[in-house]
Design a protein around this motif. Structure first.
Motif, PDB file in Angstrom:
ATOM      1  N   ASP A  89       0.832  -1.215   0.000  1.00  0.00           N
ATOM      2  CA  ASP A  89       0.000   0.000   0.000  1.00  0.00           C
ATOM      3  C   ASP A  89       0.860   1.256   0.000  1.00  0.00           C
ATOM      4  OD1 ASP A  89      -2.262  -1.548   0.053  1.00  0.00           O
ATOM      5  OD2 ASP A  89      -2.676  -1.256   2.186  1.00  0.00           O
ATOM      6  N   ASN A  90       1.924   1.241   0.778  1.00  0.00           N
ATOM      7  CA  ASN A  90       2.778   2.427   0.885  1.00  0.00           C
ATOM      8  C   ASN A  90       3.491   2.737  -0.430  1.00  0.00           C
ATOM      9  OD1 ASN A  90       2.103   2.848   3.560  1.00  0.00           O
ATOM     10  ND2 ASN A  90       3.858   1.738   4.364  1.00  0.00           N
ATOM     11  N   ILE A  91       3.884   1.689  -1.152  1.00  0.00           N
ATOM     12  CA  ILE A  91       4.526   1.909  -2.449  1.00  0.00           C
ATOM     13  C   ILE A  91       3.518   2.516  -3.430  1.00  0.00           C
ATOM     14  CG2 ILE A  91       5.615   0.791  -4.436  1.00  0.00           C
ATOM     15  CD1 ILE A  91       6.823  -1.234  -2.450  1.00  0.00           C
ATOM     16  N   GLU A  92       2.292   2.009  -3.416  1.00  0.00           N
ATOM     17  CA  GLU A  92       1.269   2.599  -4.274  1.00  0.00           C
ATOM     18  C   GLU A  92       1.024   4.060  -3.895  1.00  0.00           C
ATOM     19  OE1 GLU A  92      -3.287   1.749  -5.832  1.00  0.00           O
ATOM     20  OE2 GLU A  92      -2.778   1.336  -3.751  1.00  0.00           O
ATOM     21  N   ASP A  93       1.069   4.370  -2.610  1.00  0.00           N
ATOM     22  CA  ASP A  93       0.843   5.746  -2.148  1.00  0.00           C
ATOM     23  C   ASP A  93       1.868   6.714  -2.734  1.00  0.00           C
ATOM     24  OD1 ASP A  93      -1.364   5.085  -0.673  1.00  0.00           O
ATOM     25  OD2 ASP A  93      -0.335   5.087   1.271  1.00  0.00           O
ATOM     26  N   ILE A  94       3.103   6.251  -2.935  1.00  0.00           N
ATOM     27  CA  ILE A  94       4.127   7.109  -3.530  1.00  0.00           C
ATOM     28  C   ILE A  94       3.718   7.504  -4.947  1.00  0.00           C
ATOM     29  CG2 ILE A  94       6.528   7.228  -4.302  1.00  0.00           C
ATOM     30  CD1 ILE A  94       7.156   5.165  -2.035  1.00  0.00           C
ATOM     31  N   ALA A  95       3.307   6.519  -5.729  1.00  0.00           N
ATOM     32  CA  ALA A  95       2.875   6.804  -7.102  1.00  0.00           C
ATOM     33  C   ALA A  95       1.647   7.712  -7.106  1.00  0.00           C
ATOM     34  CB  ALA A  95       2.575   5.492  -7.832  1.00  0.00           C
ATOM     35  N   MET A  96       0.724   7.474  -6.183  1.00  0.00           N
ATOM     36  CA  MET A  96      -0.469   8.318  -6.093  1.00  0.00           C
ATOM     37  C   MET A  96      -0.104   9.760  -5.775  1.00  0.00           C
ATOM     38  SD  MET A  96      -3.083   5.747  -4.079  1.00  0.00           S
ATOM     39  CE  MET A  96      -4.328   7.027  -3.873  1.00  0.00           C
ATOM     40  N   ALA A  97       0.884   9.947  -4.891  1.00  0.00           N
ATOM     41  CA  ALA A  97       1.308  11.298  -4.518  1.00  0.00           C
ATOM     42  C   ALA A  97       1.888  12.030  -5.723  1.00  0.00           C
ATOM     43  CB  ALA A  97       2.317  11.236  -3.393  1.00  0.00           C
ATOM     44  N   LEU A  98       2.693  11.351  -6.524  1.00  0.00           N
ATOM     45  CA  LEU A  98       3.270  11.980  -7.715  1.00  0.00           C
ATOM     46  C   LEU A  98       2.181  12.458  -8.661  1.00  0.00           C
ATOM     47  CD1 LEU A  98       6.164   9.450  -8.431  1.00  0.00           C
ATOM     48  CD2 LEU A  98       6.381  11.736  -7.433  1.00  0.00           C
ATOM     49  N   TYR A  99       1.106  11.680  -8.751  1.00  0.00           N
ATOM     50  CA  TYR A  99      -0.019  12.075  -9.610  1.00  0.00           C
ATOM     51  C   TYR A  99      -0.844  13.198  -8.970  1.00  0.00           C
ATOM     52  CZ  TYR A  99      -4.537  11.873 -11.960  1.00  0.00           C
ATOM     53  OH  TYR A  99      -5.693  12.202 -12.624  1.00  0.00           O
ATOM     54  N   MET A 100      -1.212  13.038  -7.707  1.00  0.00           N
ATOM     55  CA  MET A 100      -2.081  14.020  -7.051  1.00  0.00           C
ATOM     56  C   MET A 100      -1.442  15.404  -6.970  1.00  0.00           C
ATOM     57  SD  MET A 100      -3.956  11.971  -3.935  1.00  0.00           S
ATOM     58  CE  MET A 100      -2.418  11.571  -3.105  1.00  0.00           C
ATOM     59  N   TYR A 101      -0.119  15.435  -6.712  1.00  0.00           N
ATOM     60  CA  TYR A 101       0.576  16.709  -6.599  1.00  0.00           C
ATOM     61  C   TYR A 101       1.062  17.227  -7.952  1.00  0.00           C
ATOM     62  CZ  TYR A 101       0.668  15.282  -1.688  1.00  0.00           C
ATOM     63  OH  TYR A 101       0.307  14.874  -0.421  1.00  0.00           O
ATOM     64  N   ASN A 102       0.701  16.506  -9.012  1.00  0.00           N
ATOM     65  CA  ASN A 102       1.019  16.934 -10.374  1.00  0.00           C
ATOM     66  C   ASN A 102       2.522  17.202 -10.540  1.00  0.00           C
ATOM     67  OD1 ASN A 102       0.391  17.547 -13.061  1.00  0.00           O
ATOM     68  ND2 ASN A 102       0.126  19.738 -12.609  1.00  0.00           N
ATOM     69  N   VAL A 103       3.323  16.283 -10.049  1.00  0.00           N
ATOM     70  CA  VAL A 103       4.776  16.414 -10.160  1.00  0.00           C
ATOM     71  C   VAL A 103       5.177  16.318 -11.627  1.00  0.00           C
ATOM     72  CG1 VAL A 103       6.977  15.309  -9.626  1.00  0.00           C
ATOM     73  CG2 VAL A 103       5.220  15.532  -7.854  1.00  0.00           C
ATOM     74  N   GLN A 104       5.969  17.293 -12.066  1.00  0.00           N
ATOM     75  CA  GLN A 104       6.398  17.335 -13.456  1.00  0.00           C
ATOM     76  C   GLN A 104       7.855  16.927 -13.648  1.00  0.00           C
ATOM     77  OE1 GLN A 104       4.232  18.219 -16.158  1.00  0.00           O
ATOM     78  NE2 GLN A 104       2.830  17.794 -14.463  1.00  0.00           N
ATOM     79  N   GLU A 105       8.638  17.078 -12.595  1.00  0.00           N
ATOM     80  CA  GLU A 105      10.053  16.748 -12.687  1.00  0.00           C
ATOM     81  C   GLU A 105      10.517  16.184 -11.353  1.00  0.00           C
ATOM     82  OE1 GLU A 105      14.292  18.954 -13.812  1.00  0.00           O
ATOM     83  OE2 GLU A 105      12.368  19.970 -14.144  1.00  0.00           O
ATOM     84  N   LEU A 106      11.285  15.122 -11.395  1.00  0.00           N
ATOM     85  CA  LEU A 106      11.683  14.426 -10.179  1.00  0.00           C
ATOM     86  C   LEU A 106      12.945  15.019  -9.568  1.00  0.00           C
ATOM     87  CD1 LEU A 106      11.221  10.689 -11.230  1.00  0.00           C
ATOM     88  CD2 LEU A 106       9.596  12.136  -9.987  1.00  0.00           C
ATOM     89  N   LEU A 107      13.026  14.922  -8.251  1.00  0.00           N
ATOM     90  CA  LEU A 107      14.300  15.135  -7.583  1.00  0.00           C
ATOM     91  C   LEU A 107      15.194  13.922  -7.844  1.00  0.00           C
ATOM     92  CD1 LEU A 107      13.364  16.425  -4.001  1.00  0.00           C
ATOM     93  CD2 LEU A 107      14.181  17.775  -5.930  1.00  0.00           C
TER      94      LEU A 107
END
Length: 207
Positions: A89-107
């Motif tokens: 679940d926690n790994i899925e949450d990471i991917a969900m956060a990238l989508y929800m926060y509309n991340v365009q470029e990674l650190l």
């Protein structure tokens, strides 16, 4: 009447950790070839894998409710399957956060975290494969310790990443988003360590 075969709890532990390894590999692939425009579709794939983990957890719990004499204590089985499910679940949450926060470029540090998560998921998978024979497996404790070592590396990476963020962030929005994403990645490493510690505790109780 056909004889009912004994339910293999240890095989379900192994299958659940295989799901965790699969979703960790998906996250690593996603970050290495990051495409914000594809995240919505990718999340559907993440959820399908996470759902398989849920099904394995519930099949274990449903069988346990009918089991007269499980191979280890009921409370340990319940606790372990929930902890295994937490990691997925926690790994899925990471991917969900990238989508929800509309991340365009990674650190750059996200790839370092992902590498640790993938390595940790691989070790957990190896541990659950040997778990059924934990009284005879000589290296299972060493593998559990190696998960703890990965978590320590994650703590150092977490501390340095946040320090860099707070020294160099460009906007408050960027700071908030990345603090939350990195928190989730560190939390996932913590959940892996917790899961390995649960298995170590079960081994000690039954040795």
């Amino acid at each position: 009447m056909l004889k009912e075969y004994r339910f293999d709890y240890f095989k379900n532990f192994e299958d659940m950790s295989a799901v965790t390894l699969e979703i960790a590999k998906m996250l690593d692939d996603c970050l290495k070839d990051f495409s914000p425009d594809n995240m919505e579709e990718i999340l559907k794939e993440f959820h399908e894998v996470e759902h398989r983990g849920d099904e394995l957890m519930h099949s274990t719990l449903n069988r346990l409710a009918k089991e007269f004499l499980p191979p280890i204590e009921r409370e340990d089985i319940v606790f372990l399957v929930h902890r295994l499910d937490d990691v997925t679940d926690n790994i899925e949450d990471i991917a969900m956060a990238l989508y929800m926060y509309n991340v365009q470029e990674l650190l750059p540090e996200t790839l370092e975290f992902s590498s640790l998560l993938l390595e940790g998921a691989g070790i957990l998978s190896e541990v659950t494969k040997e778990f059924v024979n934990f009284k005879k497996a000589n290296d299972i404790k060493e593998k559990i310790i190696s998960v703890n070592t990965l978590e320590e590396k994650g703590d150092l990476l977490y501390m340095q990443t946040l320090r860099n963020l707070y020294e160099n962030f460009e906007t408050p929005k960027e700071l908030i988003i990345w603090t939350r994403v990195i928190d989730k990645m560190e939390k996932t490493l913590d959940s892996m360590e917790f899961c390995s510690n649960v298995m170590e505790s079960i081994i000690l109780k039954n040795s």
